[in-house]
Write a protein that holds these residues in place. Structure first.
Motif, PDB file in Angstrom:
ATOM      1  N   THR A  65      38.853 -31.852  23.617  1.00  0.00           N
ATOM      2  CA  THR A  65      37.481 -32.158  24.027  1.00  0.00           C
ATOM      3  C   THR A  65      37.293 -31.876  25.514  1.00  0.00           C
ATOM      4  OG1 THR A  65      37.212 -33.804  22.292  1.00  0.00           O
ATOM      5  CG2 THR A  65      35.768 -34.019  24.216  1.00  0.00           C
ATOM      6  N   ILE A  66      38.259 -32.268  26.324  1.00  0.00           N
ATOM      7  CA  ILE A  66      38.175 -32.036  27.774  1.00  0.00           C
ATOM      8  C   ILE A  66      38.229 -30.551  28.082  1.00  0.00           C
ATOM      9  CG2 ILE A  66      39.336 -32.428  29.985  1.00  0.00           C
ATOM     10  CD1 ILE A  66      40.173 -35.209  28.804  1.00  0.00           C
ATOM     11  N   LEU A  67      39.119 -29.826  27.435  1.00  0.00           N
ATOM     12  CA  LEU A  67      39.226 -28.381  27.655  1.00  0.00           C
ATOM     13  C   LEU A  67      37.900 -27.694  27.299  1.00  0.00           C
ATOM     14  CD1 LEU A  67      41.500 -26.334  28.516  1.00  0.00           C
ATOM     15  CD2 LEU A  67      41.666 -25.797  26.087  1.00  0.00           C
ATOM     16  N   ARG A  68      37.280 -28.085  26.195  1.00  0.00           N
ATOM     17  CA  ARG A  68      35.984 -27.513  25.811  1.00  0.00           C
ATOM     18  C   ARG A  68      34.897 -27.880  26.821  1.00  0.00           C
ATOM     19  NH1 ARG A  68      38.086 -28.739  21.038  1.00  0.00           N
ATOM     20  NH2 ARG A  68      37.036 -30.733  20.822  1.00  0.00           N
ATOM     21  N   ALA A  69      34.917 -29.116  27.311  1.00  0.00           N
ATOM     22  CA  ALA A  69      33.919 -29.538  28.308  1.00  0.00           C
ATOM     23  C   ALA A  69      34.030 -28.699  29.571  1.00  0.00           C
ATOM     24  CB  ALA A  69      34.081 -31.020  28.627  1.00  0.00           C
ATOM     25  N   VAL A  70      35.246 -28.411  29.996  1.00  0.00           N
ATOM     26  CA  VAL A  70      35.458 -27.560  31.180  1.00  0.00           C
ATOM     27  C   VAL A  70      34.921 -26.159  30.907  1.00  0.00           C
ATOM     28  CG1 VAL A  70      37.271 -26.396  32.522  1.00  0.00           C
ATOM     29  CG2 VAL A  70      37.372 -28.871  32.162  1.00  0.00           C
ATOM     30  N   ALA A  71      35.236 -25.602  29.758  1.00  0.00           N
ATOM     31  CA  ALA A  71      34.792 -24.249  29.423  1.00  0.00           C
ATOM     32  C   ALA A  71      33.277 -24.158  29.278  1.00  0.00           C
ATOM     33  CB  ALA A  71      35.475 -23.777  28.147  1.00  0.00           C
ATOM     34  N   GLU A  72      32.641 -25.226  28.813  1.00  0.00           N
ATOM     35  CA  GLU A  72      31.201 -25.200  28.543  1.00  0.00           C
ATOM     36  C   GLU A  72      30.340 -25.719  29.694  1.00  0.00           C
ATOM     37  OE1 GLU A  72      30.885 -27.399  24.878  1.00  0.00           O
ATOM     38  OE2 GLU A  72      32.030 -25.870  23.774  1.00  0.00           O
ATOM     39  N   ALA A  73      30.946 -26.252  30.732  1.00  0.00           N
ATOM     40  CA  ALA A  73      30.193 -26.815  31.861  1.00  0.00           C
ATOM     41  C   ALA A  73      29.329 -25.748  32.525  1.00  0.00           C
ATOM     42  CB  ALA A  73      31.153 -27.403  32.887  1.00  0.00           C
ATOM     43  N   ASP A  74      28.220 -26.186  33.073  1.00  0.00           N
ATOM     44  CA  ASP A  74      27.387 -25.272  33.847  1.00  0.00           C
ATOM     45  C   ASP A  74      27.903 -25.126  35.268  1.00  0.00           C
ATOM     46  OD1 ASP A  74      25.140 -24.492  32.033  1.00  0.00           O
ATOM     47  OD2 ASP A  74      25.113 -26.666  31.821  1.00  0.00           O
ATOM     48  N   LEU A  75      28.601 -26.129  35.737  1.00  0.00           N
ATOM     49  CA  LEU A  75      29.242 -26.081  37.049  1.00  0.00           C
ATOM     50  C   LEU A  75      30.513 -26.925  36.964  1.00  0.00           C
ATOM     51  CD1 LEU A  75      27.904 -25.872  40.491  1.00  0.00           C
ATOM     52  CD2 LEU A  75      29.347 -27.848  40.077  1.00  0.00           C
ATOM     53  N   LEU A  76      31.582 -26.405  37.521  1.00  0.00           N
ATOM     54  CA  LEU A  76      32.873 -27.066  37.478  1.00  0.00           C
ATOM     55  C   LEU A  76      33.297 -27.437  38.895  1.00  0.00           C
ATOM     56  CD1 LEU A  76      35.365 -27.799  35.720  1.00  0.00           C
ATOM     57  CD2 LEU A  76      36.135 -25.433  36.036  1.00  0.00           C
ATOM     58  N   VAL A  77      33.768 -28.664  39.060  1.00  0.00           N
ATOM     59  CA  VAL A  77      34.359 -29.114  40.332  1.00  0.00           C
ATOM     60  C   VAL A  77      35.825 -29.375  40.038  1.00  0.00           C
ATOM     61  CG1 VAL A  77      34.359 -30.879  42.140  1.00  0.00           C
ATOM     62  CG2 VAL A  77      32.196 -30.180  41.080  1.00  0.00           C
TER      63      VAL A  77
END
Length: 186
Positions: A65-77
């Protein structure tokens, strides 16, 4: 765009963590300024399946779930504590599990923490090339912080606060460009 999201990922492996606190602070500020959802995770959140995973399909539900959230984010910090002049090995392992095209064009704000000024170039010599490999858009202003940069969890100097604000402004501009609508700025 109700699904627009700001995601933070920190390479720390201990809690509490100054690095996670810093990443989460930046993520929260971007979300608040632009009225968007925001979430942050670290290595500890990935669970037991992460350490032995050789590919994304080896991950358990939480880590996946976390890996997908990172891949799908509009902006990553992203942020990592400095360990022997670089990011942590588990931070790198996490990004090794991503498809090489997953971050293409994604705005990424680079942050790192360390014990002293001699590690300040981690963001330029370690993190920027890593995200260059992914063809991500690393924002021009990266932020390196030491313990002396904070007092009670807040920026301790005017210069450091200005650097954070500059990065937050760049993040807002990148979001406006990426998602094609006027992100509300404070």
């Amino acid at each position: 765009m109700a699904n627009t999201s700001i995601v933070g990922f920190s390479g720390n492996i201990t809690r509490p963590s100054k690095t996670f606190g810093f990443v989460d602070h930046v993520v929260s500020q971007i979300g608040r300024r632009n009225r968007l959802s925001a979430a942050s995770w670290d290595i500890e959140d990935l669970g037991a399946s992460f350490a032995t995973a050789r590919r994304a399909s080896d991950l358990g539900d939480q880590a996946g779930t976390i890996l997908r959230a990172v891949a799908e984010a509009d902006l990553l910090v992203v942020g990592s504590p400095t360990y022997k002049g670089s990011y942590t090995g588990l931070f790198k392992h996490f990004f090794d599990l991503l498809d090489p095209t997953a971050l293409r064009g994604k705005p990424v704000l680079l942050t790192a923490t360390g014990g002293g000024d001699r590690h300040a170039l981690i963001v330029e010599h370690q993190l920027r090339p890593l995200f260059g490999f992914f063809e991500a858009y690393s924002l021009p202003t990266a932020i390196y912080a030491t313990e002396r940069d904070f007092a009670d969890g807040q920026p301790a100097s005017e210069a450091f606060a200005r650097r954070i604000d500059q990065a937050l402004d760049e993040a807002g501009a990148a979001l406006r460009s990426r998602i094609g609508f006027a992100v509300a700025a404070e």
